[in-house]
Design a protein around this motif. Structure first.
Motif, PDB file in Angstrom:
ATOM      1  N   GLU A 151       0.833  -1.200   0.000  1.00  0.00           N
ATOM      2  CA  GLU A 151       0.000   0.000   0.000  1.00  0.00           C
ATOM      3  C   GLU A 151       0.868   1.250   0.000  1.00  0.00           C
ATOM      4  O   GLU A 151       1.957   1.261   0.582  1.00  0.00           O
ATOM      5  N   ILE A 152       0.376   2.294  -0.643  1.00  0.00           N
ATOM      6  CA  ILE A 152       0.989   3.620  -0.582  1.00  0.00           C
ATOM      7  C   ILE A 152      -0.071   4.568  -0.048  1.00  0.00           C
ATOM      8  O   ILE A 152      -1.101   4.789  -0.692  1.00  0.00           O
ATOM      9  N   LEU A 153       0.154   5.095   1.151  1.00  0.00           N
ATOM     10  CA  LEU A 153      -0.842   5.923   1.821  1.00  0.00           C
ATOM     11  C   LEU A 153      -0.396   7.380   1.876  1.00  0.00           C
ATOM     12  O   LEU A 153       0.765   7.663   2.167  1.00  0.00           O
ATOM     13  N   GLU A 154      -1.312   8.264   1.615  1.00  0.00           N
ATOM     14  CA  GLU A 154      -1.031   9.693   1.765  1.00  0.00           C
ATOM     15  C   GLU A 154      -1.386  10.111   3.188  1.00  0.00           C
ATOM     16  O   GLU A 154      -2.132  11.062   3.412  1.00  0.00           O
ATOM     17  N   LYS A 155      -0.830   9.377   4.147  1.00  0.00           N
ATOM     18  CA  LYS A 155      -1.084   9.630   5.564  1.00  0.00           C
ATOM     19  C   LYS A 155       0.233   9.873   6.282  1.00  0.00           C
ATOM     20  O   LYS A 155       1.263   9.300   5.924  1.00  0.00           O
ATOM     21  N   THR A 156       0.179  10.712   7.311  1.00  0.00           N
ATOM     22  CA  THR A 156       1.342  10.909   8.162  1.00  0.00           C
ATOM     23  C   THR A 156       1.364   9.826   9.231  1.00  0.00           C
ATOM     24  O   THR A 156       0.388   9.081   9.410  1.00  0.00           O
ATOM     25  N   LEU A 157       2.468   9.749   9.948  1.00  0.00           N
ATOM     26  CA  LEU A 157       2.581   8.760  11.014  1.00  0.00           C
ATOM     27  C   LEU A 157       1.512   8.986  12.078  1.00  0.00           C
ATOM     28  O   LEU A 157       0.894   8.043  12.574  1.00  0.00           O
ATOM     29  N   ILE A 158       1.270  10.243  12.420  1.00  0.00           N
ATOM     30  CA  ILE A 158       0.267  10.557  13.438  1.00  0.00           C
ATOM     31  C   ILE A 158      -1.121  10.122  12.976  1.00  0.00           C
ATOM     32  O   ILE A 158      -1.922   9.602  13.759  1.00  0.00           O
ATOM     33  N   GLN A 159      -1.415  10.300  11.692  1.00  0.00           N
ATOM     34  CA  GLN A 159      -2.704   9.855  11.161  1.00  0.00           C
ATOM     35  C   GLN A 159      -2.811   8.334  11.186  1.00  0.00           C
ATOM     36  O   GLN A 159      -3.895   7.785  11.395  1.00  0.00           O
TER      37      GLN A 159
END
Length: 247
Positions: A151-159
């Motif tokens: 997977e490639i997620l446009e999320k930060t670690l906190i998210q």
């Protein structure tokens, strides 16, 4: 190695593995057929990602393809290991390709690329199909029958920590500034775990503090600073060595 597969030189990936009869005419299968000079009666192993191996005999061959007839199937014992998810900050260039290729034989069940505050590269969702093909080819070569999810997620670690599917209690984050920490210890090797790796520039203090608040374990990989690609492999090997992958 799997004794039942050791004598079989050819493994092919096909979604139709398990069907009584298969016609193959895709480019990858034809390339394998030509390079190994397969002929009628030869036995090949097929897999579709479900953890089983399907043995077929070549029934007919032609210039445009070949046909397979089902013989038998069996679970692949090489895939009988607990789940492990690897979270990796976005990397530049072809590093993602190499990471997926190497993590597959090491038993990763899920490989997730995410965005960290110090990432120098950005999400490249278009590369997901290429990465999945790399995972399949790596499975074919290492006699693995389950394909890791990429997977490639446009999320930060906190998210990621806020995601209800993320289980911080079973996660370990590797941080080069953690100082003297106990060595990585998997308390229950039979349970799923997650490993979290940062970008080339390392995690920020904010990211680490948030991880600690969520119950994530913080560890280091020693006193040397490792490239992100190497850190992922070292951490994975340390974890899997405690889960009997190499026995």
């Amino acid at each position: 190695m799997n004794p039942m597969l050791d004598k079989i030189q050819t493994r092919l990936y096909t979604l139709f593995a398990g069907e009584p009869y298969i016609d193959l005419n895709d480019g990858d299968s034809l390339a394998v057929k030509q390079s190994l000079r397969l002929k009628n009666g030869d036995v090949v192993a097929c897999f579709n990602g479900d953890g089983n191996e399907y043995l077929y005999s070549i029934d007919q061959t032609s210039k445009t393809g070949f046909s397979l007839q089902f013989q038998k199937s069996f679970p692949n014992p090489a895939d009988a290991i607990p789940a492990i998810t690897v979270y990796i900050a976005f990397t530049k260039g072809k590093t993602k390709d190499r990471i997926v290729k190497e993590l597959t034989p090491l038993g990763a069940t899920k490989i997730v690329f995410y965005s960290a505050q110090r990432c120098v590269s950005h999400p490249d969702v278009k590369s997901i199909e290429r990465l999945r093909k790399i995972a399949i080819e790596s499975c074919r070569q290492c006699q693995r029958s389950t394909i890791p999810q990429v997977e490639i997620l446009e999320k930060t670690l906190i998210q990621l920590f806020q995601d209800h599917n993320f289980l911080p209690a079973s996660a370990t984050l590797f941080w080069e500034e953690a100082g003297e920490t106990p060595p990585l210890q998997i308390s229950d090797p039979s349970q799923p775990i997650s490993l979290i790796f940062g970008p080339e520039g390392g995690f920020t203090r904010e990211e680490v503090d948030d991880a600690i608040k969520k119950g994530v374990t913080i560890r280091t990989l020693g006193k040397r600073i490792l490239r992100s690609e190497l850190a992922v492999l070292v951490g994975m090997i340390l974890a899997q060595s405690q889960r009997n992958l190499f026995r």
